[in-house]
Enzyme design. Structure first.
Site, mmCIF file in Angstrom:
data_model
loop_
_atom_site.group_PDB
_atom_site.id
_atom_site.type_symbol
_atom_site.label_atom_id
_atom_site.label_comp_id
_atom_site.label_asym_id
_atom_site.label_seq_id
_atom_site.Cartn_x
_atom_site.Cartn_y
_atom_site.Cartn_z
ATOM 1 N N HIS A 150 0.768 -1.118 0.042
ATOM 2 C CA HIS A 150 -0.108 0.005 0.088
ATOM 3 C C HIS A 150 0.884 1.340 0.223
ATOM 4 C CE1 HIS A 150 0.375 -0.086 4.582
ATOM 5 N NE2 HIS A 150 0.311 1.244 4.284
ATOM 6 N N ASP A 205 0.422 -7.604 1.494
ATOM 7 C CA ASP A 205 0.760 -6.204 1.623
ATOM 8 C C ASP A 205 2.282 -6.031 1.795
ATOM 9 O OD1 ASP A 205 0.262 -3.619 1.665
ATOM 10 O OD2 ASP A 205 -0.196 -3.286 3.890
ATOM 11 N N SER A 230 4.708 2.891 7.654
ATOM 12 C CA SER A 230 4.130 1.674 6.970
ATOM 13 C C SER A 230 5.690 1.334 6.088
ATOM 14 C CB SER A 230 3.114 1.763 6.076
ATOM 15 O OG SER A 230 1.899 2.253 6.885
#
Length: 202
Positions: free
Chosen positions: A29, A61, A139
């Site tokens: 992402h 992911d 992230s």
């Protein structure tokens, strides 16, 4: 309304054992399906480079970026299976565009599944839960053990406001390594399927 919007995330340089090549591992992402030409990688020494190629797996992911930049030093993989509840860990990344930030916490749970992660359809869920601060921008960054080895890739936070609430989730390094290996060897992640349909009446 007509300005340019830049999104940031983190990543970690590692060596792919079977091929010996250096790659950046991050979240799918974070790159959001963008072509390599639209991505910039900011290195710790101030250099800015672009990946030559990217691979991505939305179901876990995980994304991989190839770099042909000289002088890179990879991080070492750690064994996420050996982690125990209460072990100290460090979450590294760039929360709120504050680059090269590190937060300290512990492993507070393992094997977290069935998490609601926004619109992402993450099916390979086996998260490490930590109270090390993970915020927007973290992230894709590494979760490190106290010897500096990568034991996870930071992925999500439990939040109702968009900021951290003391519960973060990381993909275990063992799973990440398998995903990275499949992406670099085959260009996709090979998954097994069981051809069984359960009777809803039982």
């Amino acid at each position: 309304r007509r300005g340019t919007v830049e999104e940031t995330g983190s990543g970690v340089i590692v060596r792919h054992g079977p091929t010996g090549r250096l790659v950046v591992v991050t979240n799918a992402h974070v790159i959001a399906g963008r072509p390599p030409a639209d991505l910039q990688v900011y290195l710790y020494d101030g250099r800015v480079t672009a990946p030559g190629r990217t691979w991505s797996d939305a179901a876990s992911d995980v994304a991989v970026l190839s770099l042909d930049t000289p002088g890179l030093k990879p991080a070492r993989w750690g064994d996420s299976d050996s982690l125990q509840i209460g072990h100290f860990v460090l979450a590294a990344g760039s929360p709120f565009v504050l680059s090269h930030s590190v937060s300290l916490g512990i492993i507070s749970a393992k094997g977290r599944r069935s998490l609601k992660l926004g619109s992402n359809d993450v099916i390979n869920q086996d998260f490490l839960q930590t109270d090390a601060a993970i915020n927007p921008g973290n992230s894709g960054g590494p979760l490190l053990d106290t010897r500096g080895r990568v034991v996870g890739i930071n992925t999500a936070i439990a939040t109702t406001s968009g900021t951290g609430s003391g519960v973060g989730f990381s993909i275990p390094s063992r799973l990440v390594q398998r995903i990275v290996d499949d992406l670099l060897r085959h260009g996709r992640v090979r998954r097994a399927y069981l051809g069984v349909v359960l009777d809803s009446d039982f």
